[in-house]
Scaffold this active site. Structure first.
Site, PDB file in Angstrom:
ATOM      1  N   THR A   1     -43.390  31.789 -22.137  1.00 61.70           N
ATOM      2  CA  THR A   1     -42.251  31.986 -21.247  1.00 61.70           C
ATOM      3  C   THR A   1     -41.353  33.011 -21.885  1.00 61.70           C
ATOM      4  OG1 THR A   1     -42.308  29.671 -20.567  1.00 61.70           O
ATOM      5  CG2 THR A   1     -40.181  30.779 -20.376  1.00 61.70           C
TER       6      THR A   1
ATOM      7  N   THR B   1     -41.489  32.190 -16.115  1.00 65.95           N
ATOM      8  CA  THR B   1     -42.859  31.958 -16.586  1.00 65.95           C
ATOM      9  C   THR B   1     -43.814  31.731 -15.417  1.00 65.95           C
ATOM     10  OG1 THR B   1     -44.160  30.571 -18.125  1.00 65.95           O
ATOM     11  CG2 THR B   1     -42.635  29.420 -16.701  1.00 65.95           C
TER      12      THR B   1
ATOM     13  N   ARG C   1     -47.533  21.856 -10.122  1.00 66.93           N
ATOM     14  CA  ARG C   1     -46.943  21.466 -11.404  1.00 66.93           C
ATOM     15  C   ARG C   1     -45.702  22.331 -11.690  1.00 66.93           C
ATOM     16  NH1 ARG C   1     -45.811  24.195 -16.609  1.00 66.93           N
ATOM     17  NH2 ARG C   1     -45.875  22.607 -18.207  1.00 66.93           N
ATOM     18  N   VAL C   2     -44.639  21.682 -12.134  1.00 69.41           N
ATOM     19  CA  VAL C   2     -43.430  22.392 -12.552  1.00 69.41           C
ATOM     20  C   VAL C   2     -43.202  22.081 -14.018  1.00 69.41           C
ATOM     21  CG1 VAL C   2     -40.939  22.625 -12.205  1.00 69.41           C
ATOM     22  CG2 VAL C   2     -42.445  22.247 -10.233  1.00 69.41           C
ATOM     23  N   GLY C   3     -42.981  23.111 -14.807  1.00 65.70           N
ATOM     24  CA  GLY C   3     -42.691  22.911 -16.230  1.00 65.70           C
ATOM     25  C   GLY C   3     -41.199  22.826 -16.481  1.00 65.70           C
ATOM     26  N   ASP C   4     -40.826  23.043 -17.716  1.00 60.47           N
ATOM     27  CA  ASP C   4     -39.412  22.973 -18.098  1.00 60.47           C
ATOM     28  C   ASP C   4     -38.629  24.222 -17.679  1.00 60.47           C
ATOM     29  OD1 ASP C   4     -41.066  24.405 -19.958  1.00 60.47           O
ATOM     30  OD2 ASP C   4     -39.385  24.469 -21.359  1.00 60.47           O
TER      31      ASP C   4
ATOM     32  N   THR D   1     -39.609  27.281 -25.108  1.00 56.73           N
ATOM     33  CA  THR D   1     -40.958  27.680 -24.712  1.00 56.73           C
ATOM     34  C   THR D   1     -41.929  26.640 -25.267  1.00 56.73           C
ATOM     35  OG1 THR D   1     -42.592  29.475 -24.734  1.00 56.73           O
ATOM     36  CG2 THR D   1     -41.267  29.191 -26.723  1.00 56.73           C
ATOM     37  N   GLY D   2     -43.144  26.668 -24.755  1.00 56.91           N
ATOM     38  CA  GLY D   2     -44.128  25.691 -25.207  1.00 56.91           C
ATOM     39  C   GLY D   2     -44.414  24.668 -24.123  1.00 56.91           C
ATOM     40  N   HIS D   3     -44.873  23.518 -24.522  1.00 56.64           N
ATOM     41  CA  HIS D   3     -45.328  22.503 -23.563  1.00 56.64           C
ATOM     42  C   HIS D   3     -44.143  21.898 -22.814  1.00 56.64           C
ATOM     43  CE1 HIS D   3     -48.886  23.185 -25.886  1.00 56.64           C
ATOM     44  NE2 HIS D   3     -49.582  22.522 -24.981  1.00 56.64           N
ATOM     45  N   GLY D   4     -44.006  22.352 -21.596  1.00 57.21           N
ATOM     46  CA  GLY D   4     -42.831  22.015 -20.815  1.00 57.21           C
ATOM     47  C   GLY D   4     -42.618  20.523 -20.623  1.00 57.21           C
TER      48      GLY D   4
HETATM   49  N1  ASP Z   1     -42.733  26.095 -21.089  1.00 60.55           N
HETATM   50  C1  ASP Z   1     -43.688  26.689 -20.200  1.00 60.55           C
HETATM   51  C2  ASP Z   1     -44.199  25.645 -19.258  1.00 60.55           C
HETATM   52  O1  ASP Z   1     -44.374  24.506 -19.640  1.00 60.55           O
HETATM   53  C3  ASP Z   1     -44.848  27.339 -20.889  1.00 60.55           C
HETATM   54  C4  ASP Z   1     -44.561  28.033 -22.202  1.00 60.55           C
HETATM   55  O2  ASP Z   1     -43.454  28.457 -22.462  1.00 60.55           O
HETATM   56  O3  ASP Z   1     -45.472  28.139 -23.038  1.00 60.55           O
HETATM   57  O4  ASP Z   1     -44.490  25.979 -18.135  1.00 60.55           O
END
Ligand code: ASP
Length: 330
Positions: free
Chosen positions: A186, A204, A214-217, A237-240
């Site tokens: 992101t 992102t 699906r909706v992330g953070d 960023t990362g696993h939302g």
């Molecule tokens: N945070 C983003 C999501 O979960 C992905 C990412 O930043 O790696 O959609």
């Protein structure tokens, strides 16, 4: 995202640097809050360097932080070679490119879109939600209808490269986000403008091959982004799913309110996620989380769960990519 040679060459060209990464990539551990400064802009991952450059130019002209961050991340959204944001982003498991974005200004005005298809600049649609509706978030078809009403152009966002990768993925259709490898990522950007005001934006295409819907953070104010103009700002960023679970960016800002430095606040938030993950599932090897933060004084912080997360920082006389320090050893 790993700092690949492809990315470095791109950046080196943009910044007129030699192919010696030395002056560009600062040492891990040198990422703690620096001296107070403004204007300043900070953003996630190596694509942040070019986005910062654009945003910083605007900040130097005296423009508002909210305009600078929007324009900055739009650069990344438009780049088809960045396969985790905007145009060219990897699709969901049904082959649809669905985008998430949000924006927040110094007055706590907020706008967000989620699961938006066919529009290259979801952050600009988020800004329009903020400015031209009584709401703060639109999703799916409603977000698309609104964007088209606002004059945004409908486009095909699935590039041949992303389509090819999706078709390859379909062969075993195994959803498995990979830490630091760019099947997600992101751009989150925070800025303090020359008037002393903070703003942030986050955009992102989310996790590659996610379930449709699906909706992330990233589009969720408080999770992927939060700005409190009295205190500071943070983005993730990362696993939302893990960031949402602790309302990550709000947590970082609240920790700064309690007196923690941006660096300490990011560390605390990552530790919170680590603790919850261990309790819940034990295995954290496949999860990455990264936070960046900026306070009202222009001091920054960054921290991640696994080594490999980097961020770009620009202020007067300096535009650098930094490796964030990590909770877990490499
Ligand atoms: N945070 C983003 C999501 O979960 C992905 C990412 O930043 O790696 O959609």
């Amino acid at each position: 995202m790993i700092f690949t040679r492809r990315h470095f060459l791109k950046l080196a060209t943009a910044f007129g640097l030699s192919t010696n990464a030395g002056p560009l990539l600062a040492k891990p551990g040198s990422t703690s809050s620096g001296p107070a400064r403004k204007p300043v802009v900070i953003s996630t991952w190596d694509f942040g360097l070019q986005a910062n450059k654009l945003a910083f130019n605007l900040l130097q002209q005296g423009q508002r932080a909210v305009d600078a961050v929007q324009q900055g991340v739009m650069l990344t959204e438009a780049d088809p070679t960045e396969r985790s944001v905007g145009y060219g982003g990897r699709p969901d498991r049904d082959g649809k490119v669905t985008l998430d974005a949000c924006i927040m200004d110094e007055f706590a005005n907020i706008g967000a879109v989620a699961v938006l298809q066919h529009i290259k600049h979801p952050v600009a649609v988020a800004r329009a939600v903020m400015e031209h509706t009584p709401h703060v978030m639109l999703v799916g078809q409603g977000a698309l209808d609104f964007a088209l009403e606002q004059g945004f152009v409908r486009e095909n966002l699935l590039t041949p490269e992303s389509e090819q990768e999706w078709r390859q993925w379909l062969k075993d259709a195994n959803y498995r986000p990979v830490v630091n490898i760019e099947n997600h990522d992101t751009i989150g950007m925070l800025a303090l403008d020359s008037h002393g005001n903070l703003a942030g934006a986050c955009t992102t295409s989310g996790m590659a091959f996610k379930m449709h819907g699906r909706v992330g953070d990233s589009p969720i104010i408080g999770a992927g982004l939060y700005v409190d103009n009295e205190v500071g700002a943070a983005t993730a960023t990362g696993h939302g799913e893990e960031v949402i679970r602790v309302t990550g960016s709000f947590l970082v800002v609240e920790l700064m309110r309690q007196g923690f430095s941006p660096q300490q606040a990011c560390e605390q938030a990552v530790q919170r996620i680590y603790h919850k993950l261990k309790l819940r599932q034990g295995n954290i090897a496949d999860t990455q989380i990264g936070f960046i933060a900026l306070n009202k004084q222009g001091e920054h912080g960054s921290y991640c769960l696994q080594p490999g997360f980097n961020f770009a920082l620009q202020h007067a006389g300096s535009a650098q990519l930094h490796a964030a320090s990590a909770l877990l050893a490499s």
